[in-house]
Design an enzyme around this catalytic site. Sequence first.
Site: not given
Ligand code: NAD
Length: 264
Positions: A146, A159
């Site tokens: 991130s 985080y």
């Molecule tokens: P999201 O909530 O859409 O997806 C998260 C995924 O992780 C889902 O498939 C969920 O079922 C899975 N998950 C959650 N807990 C879990 C567990 N204990 N075991 C297995 N799977 C699990 O979120 P996203 O925004 O797509 O996030 C994906 C990654 O990107 C994360 O690591 C997040 O930190 C990172 N990220 C997101 C953003 C943003 O702005 N959305 C920015 C930077 C980084």
Amino acid sequence: MLNGQLKGKTALITGSTSGIGLGIAHALAAQGANIVFNGFGDAALIAKLQKDTADTYKVKTFYSDADMSRPAEIETMMRQVATDFGGTDILVNNAGIQYVANIEDFPVERWDAIIAINMTSAFHTTRLALPHMKAANWGRIINVASAHGLVGSAQKSAYVAAKHGLVGLTKVTALETAQTGVTCNAICPGWVLTPLVQKQVDARAAKNGISIDQAKRELLMEKQPSGEFVTPEQLAGLAVFLCSDAANQVRGVAWNMDGGWLAQ
Ligand code: NAD
């Protein structure tokens, strides 16, 4: 971009039932990779996702419900992939959760869960995937960190700590594989409008008594100079590039795609 160069490879994407992980899964499948889905969600929807992906891209798919906070379940998942596909060729450590609170109010169990899911799970999947990758002298490990892997924000202690840790793990993995055909890099997204961020938008709208649209605009303008969300498809394009031969010497980078967040 790769014209199906990933045909025959197996890509395991943790947290790929939603958001960024799902976007990356589709893009790797479009390049011919077999896909191992993981994450939570409605069983019927996940079965449909698996079938649609297999039918659309003519690849094999598999789903593991392993909880990334549980090392024993991660081991079972990795063993299943080794049995069914011969091993993981492309590992995308993407599963992640968020919790927002000041440090003194941060629930201890939320801290533990975020460190386990957002950081430690990548250690377990990596240690279990590397023997196959090294034996094949080819592999790709992509850690979805991130912008918070590179800079901090108030109220996101767990985080930010986990994502900085994930960037550190990326560098060490890249060094330990530097003279092999295995590469490891991190992708550092800015704001992406997925369920993880929608929760933060909704909380801001409720707290400040503003509309959802206004909350989105405020969230973006605090950090992301473009004023636009990054999309899962754009991040998936970067992941596909990191899997290409052109990226053979891209090793240990933490590549931000963040609408200018880190340029400030
Ligand atoms: P999201 O909530 O859409 O997806 C998260 C995924 O992780 C889902 O498939 C969920 O079922 C899975 N998950 C959650 N807990 C879990 C567990 N204990 N075991 C297995 N799977 C699990 O979120 P996203 O925004 O797509 O996030 C994906 C990654 O990107 C994360 O690591 C997040 O930190 C990172 N990220 C997101 C953003 C943003 O702005 N959305 C920015 C930077 C980084």
